[in-house]
Design a protein around this motif. Structure first.
Motif, short mmCIF file in Angstrom:
data_model
loop_
_atom_site.label_atom_id
_atom_site.label_comp_id
_atom_site.label_asym_id
_atom_site.label_seq_id
_atom_site.Cartn_x
_atom_site.Cartn_y
_atom_site.Cartn_z
N PRO A 152 0.84 -1.20 0.00
CA PRO A 152 0.00 0.00 0.00
C PRO A 152 0.87 1.25 0.00
O PRO A 152 1.85 1.34 0.75
CB PRO A 152 -0.80 -0.09 1.30
N THR B 105 2.45 4.69 0.76
CA THR B 105 2.57 5.47 1.99
C THR B 105 2.18 6.92 1.78
O THR B 105 2.17 7.71 2.71
CB THR B 105 4.02 5.41 2.53
N LYS C 79 -1.82 -0.72 6.59
CA LYS C 79 -0.62 -0.52 5.77
C LYS C 79 0.59 -1.17 6.45
O LYS C 79 1.35 -1.89 5.82
CB LYS C 79 -0.33 0.97 5.55
N TRP D 216 3.15 -4.08 5.03
CA TRP D 216 4.59 -3.84 4.90
C TRP D 216 5.36 -4.83 5.78
O TRP D 216 6.39 -5.37 5.36
CB TRP D 216 4.93 -2.39 5.28
#
Length: 167
Positions: free
Chosen positions: A142, A144, A156, A160
């Motif tokens: 996703p 940032t 998110k 990550w």
């Protein structure tokens, strides 16, 4: 439209994970720092993953990230773009990745900071890469960017974290 020229590669020879954005936005280019927009969550995510405060001086953050085997770069070396939105990119010119992969043989995973980075990489970079580099696994994470606000920070971060754990 203005011609934006990207930032230099941030990497050590022992990098294992390559994080690629599209092209730095206005704030990053003005400050000559990756992910410099105050609402971009990149440094907050890196801090959570690696264990540092996103408020540390930029050079210290870079050192901590590269010490953990992470390289930071962008797919594009330059492009025409009004503002910072990727949808406004015109006439893109990619960075030269062949020397990067030749010098960084330990890279195990390419992480794209948003789908547009992956799209540009596939179209402009991958066809010219040596077979071994072109076959590297990748993950689309996703973005940032503050323009990608439809996903909560914790979601998110989880995505990550999953990619970083696999590298």
């Amino acid at each position: 439209m203005d011609r934006s020229v990207g930032l230099p590669l941030v990497a050590r020879r022992d990098a294992r994970l390559l994080v690629l954005g599209t092209l730095p936005g206005v704030a990053a280019l003005t400050q000559r720092q990756y992910y410099a927009h105050r609402q971009n969550s990149f440094w907050k995510i890196m801090g959570a993953l690696i264990g540092f405060s996103p408020d540390l001086p930029y050079e210290r953050r870079l050192a901590l990230v590269t010490d953990r085997g992470v390289a930071i770069w962008n797919v594009l070396a330059e492009a025409e773009r009004r503002g910072s939105v990727d949808a406004n990119i015109r006439s893109p010119a990619p960075n030269d990745f062949a020397p990067f992969f030749a010098a960084h043989g330990d890279v195990r995973l390419i992480c794209f900071n948003g789908r547009e980075a992956q799209t540009l990489f596939k179209r402009l970079v991958r066809p010219a890469l040596p077979e071994q580099a072109a076959a590297l696994p990748s993950a689309v994470l996703p973005s940032t960017s503050p323009t990608h606000a439809r996903m909560r920070f914790d979601e998110k971060l989880a995505r990550w974290r999953e990619a970083f754990t696999s590298a």
